[in-house]
Write a protein that holds these residues in place. Structure first.
Motif, PDB file in Angstrom:
ATOM      1  N   PRO A  36       9.321   1.992  54.983  1.00  0.00           N
ATOM      2  CA  PRO A  36       9.567   2.890  56.171  1.00  0.00           C
ATOM      3  C   PRO A  36       8.986   2.337  57.593  1.00  0.00           C
ATOM      4  N   THR A  37       9.718   1.616  58.233  1.00  0.00           N
ATOM      5  CA  THR A  37       9.120   1.153  59.616  1.00  0.00           C
ATOM      6  C   THR A  37       9.813   1.708  60.979  1.00  0.00           C
ATOM      7  N   ASN A  38      10.573   2.796  60.663  1.00  0.00           N
ATOM      8  CA  ASN A  38      11.483   3.262  61.912  1.00  0.00           C
ATOM      9  C   ASN A  38      12.194   2.496  62.248  1.00  0.00           C
ATOM     10  N   LEU A  39      12.786   1.313  61.292  1.00  0.00           N
ATOM     11  CA  LEU A  39      13.861   0.560  61.751  1.00  0.00           C
ATOM     12  C   LEU A  39      13.071  -0.660  62.667  1.00  0.00           C
ATOM     13  N   LYS A  40      11.771  -0.678  62.862  1.00  0.00           N
ATOM     14  CA  LYS A  40      11.223  -1.860  63.615  1.00  0.00           C
ATOM     15  C   LYS A  40      10.930  -2.886  62.786  1.00  0.00           C
ATOM     16  N   PRO A  41      11.300  -3.995  63.245  1.00  0.00           N
ATOM     17  CA  PRO A  41      10.943  -5.339  62.085  1.00  0.00           C
ATOM     18  C   PRO A  41       9.423  -5.581  62.331  1.00  0.00           C
ATOM     19  N   VAL A  42       9.069  -5.586  61.100  1.00  0.00           N
ATOM     20  CA  VAL A  42       7.561  -6.010  60.667  1.00  0.00           C
ATOM     21  C   VAL A  42       7.423  -7.603  60.287  1.00  0.00           C
ATOM     22  N   ILE A  43       6.893  -8.214  61.095  1.00  0.00           N
ATOM     23  CA  ILE A  43       6.803  -9.608  60.753  1.00  0.00           C
ATOM     24  C   ILE A  43       5.104 -10.055  60.239  1.00  0.00           C
ATOM     25  N   MET A  44       4.291  -9.020  60.078  1.00  0.00           N
ATOM     26  CA  MET A  44       2.879  -9.204  60.068  1.00  0.00           C
ATOM     27  C   MET A  44       2.080  -8.180  59.348  1.00  0.00           C
ATOM     28  N   HIS A  45       1.408  -8.420  58.619  1.00  0.00           N
ATOM     29  CA  HIS A  45       0.731  -7.258  57.937  1.00  0.00           C
ATOM     30  C   HIS A  45      -0.797  -7.887  57.362  1.00  0.00           C
ATOM     31  N   LYS A  46      -1.524  -6.832  57.320  1.00  0.00           N
ATOM     32  CA  LYS A  46      -2.930  -7.328  56.536  1.00  0.00           C
ATOM     33  C   LYS A  46      -2.913  -7.372  55.138  1.00  0.00           C
ATOM     34  N   GLY A  47      -4.033  -8.138  54.595  1.00  0.00           N
ATOM     35  CA  GLY A  47      -4.031  -8.292  53.193  1.00  0.00           C
ATOM     36  C   GLY A  47      -4.982  -7.118  52.650  1.00  0.00           C
ATOM     37  N   TYR A  48      -4.954  -6.851  51.350  1.00  0.00           N
ATOM     38  CA  TYR A  48      -5.731  -5.865  50.658  1.00  0.00           C
ATOM     39  C   TYR A  48      -6.572  -6.208  49.513  1.00  0.00           C
ATOM     40  N   MET A  49      -7.893  -5.995  49.429  1.00  0.00           N
ATOM     41  CA  MET A  49      -8.668  -6.085  48.023  1.00  0.00           C
ATOM     42  C   MET A  49      -9.478  -5.036  48.149  1.00  0.00           C
ATOM     43  N   SER A  50      -9.700  -4.566  46.470  1.00  0.00           N
ATOM     44  CA  SER A  50     -10.702  -3.362  46.589  1.00  0.00           C
ATOM     45  C   SER A  50     -11.751  -3.899  45.382  1.00  0.00           C
ATOM     46  N   HIS A  51     -12.884  -3.511  45.392  1.00  0.00           N
ATOM     47  CA  HIS A  51     -13.995  -3.543  44.453  1.00  0.00           C
ATOM     48  C   HIS A  51     -14.864  -2.696  44.324  1.00  0.00           C
TER      49      HIS A  51
ATOM     50  N   GLN B  57      17.472  -8.112  67.272  1.00  0.00           N
ATOM     51  CA  GLN B  57      18.709  -8.099  67.920  1.00  0.00           C
ATOM     52  C   GLN B  57      19.529  -6.942  67.537  1.00  0.00           C
ATOM     53  N   LEU B  58      19.414  -6.694  66.031  1.00  0.00           N
ATOM     54  CA  LEU B  58      20.101  -5.494  65.592  1.00  0.00           C
ATOM     55  C   LEU B  58      19.452  -4.366  65.640  1.00  0.00           C
ATOM     56  N   SER B  59      18.298  -4.199  65.613  1.00  0.00           N
ATOM     57  CA  SER B  59      17.371  -2.919  65.595  1.00  0.00           C
ATOM     58  C   SER B  59      17.001  -2.535  67.107  1.00  0.00           C
ATOM     59  N   HIS B  60      17.431  -3.521  67.980  1.00  0.00           N
ATOM     60  CA  HIS B  60      16.934  -3.346  69.382  1.00  0.00           C
ATOM     61  C   HIS B  60      15.366  -2.824  69.557  1.00  0.00           C
ATOM     62  N   GLN B  61      14.845  -3.429  68.754  1.00  0.00           N
ATOM     63  CA  GLN B  61      13.248  -3.034  68.653  1.00  0.00           C
ATOM     64  C   GLN B  61      12.387  -4.376  68.460  1.00  0.00           C
ATOM     65  N   SER B  62      11.298  -4.718  69.181  1.00  0.00           N
ATOM     66  CA  SER B  62      10.508  -5.742  69.211  1.00  0.00           C
ATOM     67  C   SER B  62       9.876  -5.806  67.832  1.00  0.00           C
ATOM     68  N   CYS B  63       9.658  -7.118  67.288  1.00  0.00           N
ATOM     69  CA  CYS B  63       8.826  -7.273  65.972  1.00  0.00           C
ATOM     70  C   CYS B  63       7.450  -7.030  66.126  1.00  0.00           C
ATOM     71  N   CYS B  64       6.675  -6.414  65.187  1.00  0.00           N
ATOM     72  CA  CYS B  64       5.319  -5.795  65.334  1.00  0.00           C
ATOM     73  C   CYS B  64       4.605  -6.445  64.098  1.00  0.00           C
ATOM     74  N   ALA B  65       3.200  -5.771  64.229  1.00  0.00           N
ATOM     75  CA  ALA B  65       2.118  -6.128  62.933  1.00  0.00           C
ATOM     76  C   ALA B  65       1.847  -4.792  62.544  1.00  0.00           C
ATOM     77  N   VAL B  66       1.411  -4.414  61.082  1.00  0.00           N
ATOM     78  CA  VAL B  66       1.159  -3.221  60.549  1.00  0.00           C
ATOM     79  C   VAL B  66       0.004  -3.582  59.946  1.00  0.00           C
ATOM     80  N   ASN B  67      -1.001  -2.351  59.841  1.00  0.00           N
ATOM     81  CA  ASN B  67      -2.258  -2.438  58.988  1.00  0.00           C
ATOM     82  C   ASN B  67      -2.128  -2.197  57.490  1.00  0.00           C
ATOM     83  N   TYR B  68      -0.960  -2.018  56.961  1.00  0.00           N
ATOM     84  CA  TYR B  68      -0.854  -1.493  55.715  1.00  0.00           C
ATOM     85  C   TYR B  68      -0.257  -2.724  54.809  1.00  0.00           C
ATOM     86  N   ALA B  69      -0.494  -2.664  53.551  1.00  0.00           N
ATOM     87  CA  ALA B  69       0.126  -3.925  52.888  1.00  0.00           C
ATOM     88  C   ALA B  69       1.436  -3.527  52.217  1.00  0.00           C
TER      89      ALA B  69
END
Length: 385
Positions: free
Chosen positions: A168-183, A317-329
């Protein structure tokens, strides 16, 4: 076979519980969801491969394929959901409820709903018209270990030209996100009567020192690493869970702390582990043999697709929205091993995911179907990629 319409297929998927949990008594198999998807896509002429995922509690991946040849398009999503608290829900989480232009239900946006969209977009497709294959992937355990995507990336040799993960990105293209590790950090002290502190070693007091070092590390990471593409521009370190002690009048003999670290795409796992062990080195030296650090779950890498890639440009082009980055994995770094051009793009909002009264907005239905149809046309019905 008569296939269901969008709302009917969404309702059937939501009605099947498929909760992923690290707790054995809450964890559920996704087999019924996979079987339902297999039945639907097989009736559309797809060849079906259902594969058990190793080291899981009766979990499966599904790969459906229409057409032949190299390249093509992969549409991917996970078949599991998170657990839920009935008290927070205003309706039955496993029954789709329509109200106020929204479709409520557990998994409507995160992300069983994506498969209902794919099913509708694929109806009317003819294998004779495809010049490149169309793949549909449904994975297991994304909400916990990402075991399904990990196994898929290791066991498959398909090489699609592009892959879309319908989170679920609200149809916004996501091209980057953070990694995740747990200890888990475990401090072992020495219990004893609270009236004689010198006779024991208080694990909570040692953990107090550990937490201080971690808070300092959190600040250092923010100073050394920044990425302005993210709204949270630095890597994060969260002190998530503490457990310690058994009685108010006893010296605490053991204390545990669970943490997670969300890394930027420029950071490698080995580098983060170095930062963590170096931060705690002085406390470990002061209390030899009493501090242990262990991985809670396998880490998930960060993800990055170049903004000037063909898929990123097409998605904008298809979504009419700019690519973005998100904090989740997401599963993107695993899928990207097979399809170098991978993007995260789907209906619904991450703000509804993992929340009571999760919903999918009805005004996104037609747009999502249009985007999926045009992606299929681009990558499977023409020779251009």
């Amino acid at each position: 076979m008569s296939l269901p319409n969008f709302e009917q297929s969404l309702s059937q998927l939501i009605a099947i519980p498929s909760i992923s949990s690290n707790l054995a008594n809450e964890d559920q198999s996704n087999h019924q969801v996979i079987s339902l998807l297999a039945t639907w896509f097989e009736s559309l002429g797809f060849t079906i491969e259902v594969t058990p995922v190793p080291n899981t509690r009766n979990k499966f991946n599904l790969l459906a394929k229409l057409g032949s040849g190299e390249g093509g398009l992969l549409l991917a999503g996970h078949s599991d959901t998170v657990a839920f608290d009935e008290i927070g829900w205003n309706s039955d989480p496993h029954k789709v409820k329509r109200k106020g232009g929204r479709l409520y239900g557990l998994g409507t946006c995160d992300m069983k709903g994506f498969f209902a969209f794919i099913l509708q977009a694929c109806q009317g497709l003819s294998v004779n018209k495809l010049t490149k294959p169309l793949y549909i992937l449904a994975t297991a355990d994304e909400e916990t270990t990402m075991a399904g995507a990990r196994f898929f990336s290791q066991s498959q040799d398909i090489r699609p030209d592009a892959a879309i993960i319908g989170e679920p990105t609200n149809l916004k293209p996501v091209i980057m996100h953070k990694g995740y590790m747990s200890h888990k950090i475990t401090v072992t002290g020495k219990s004893g009567h609270s009236s004689r502190p010198s006779a024991g070693i208080n694990a909570i007091e040692i953990m107090h020192q550990v937490i201080g070092k971690l808070i300092n590390l959190k600040s250092k990471l923010g100073l050394h690493y920044q990425n302005q593409a993210f709204d949270v521009q630095e890597p994060t370190l969260n002190l998530g869970v503490t457990r310690g002690g058994d009685s108010v009048n006893r010296i605490c003999g053991q204390c545990e702390l669970d943490i997670d670290i969300r890394s930027l795409p420029s950071m490698e796992d080995e580098e983060i582990i170095y930062w963590l062990t170096d931060a705690l080195a002085s406390v470990v030296e002061q209390y030899p043999g009493r501090i242990r650090i262990q991985e809670l779950e396998p880490s998930s890498p960060s993800f990055h697709l170049e903004k000037n890639s063909n898929l990123a440009k097409l998605a904008e082009q298809l979504s009419h929205q700019s690519c973005c980055a998100v904090n989740y994995a997401t599963e993107a770094p695993f899928i990207q091993k097979l399809a170098s051009q991978t993007i995260v793009l789907g209906p619904g909002s991450i703000d509804q995911a993992h929340q009571p009264n999760e919903f999918l907005a009805e005004d996104q239905i037609n747009t999502t179907l249009m985007i999926l149809t045009q992606l299929i046309n681009k990558y499977c019905l023409t020779q251009e990629t």
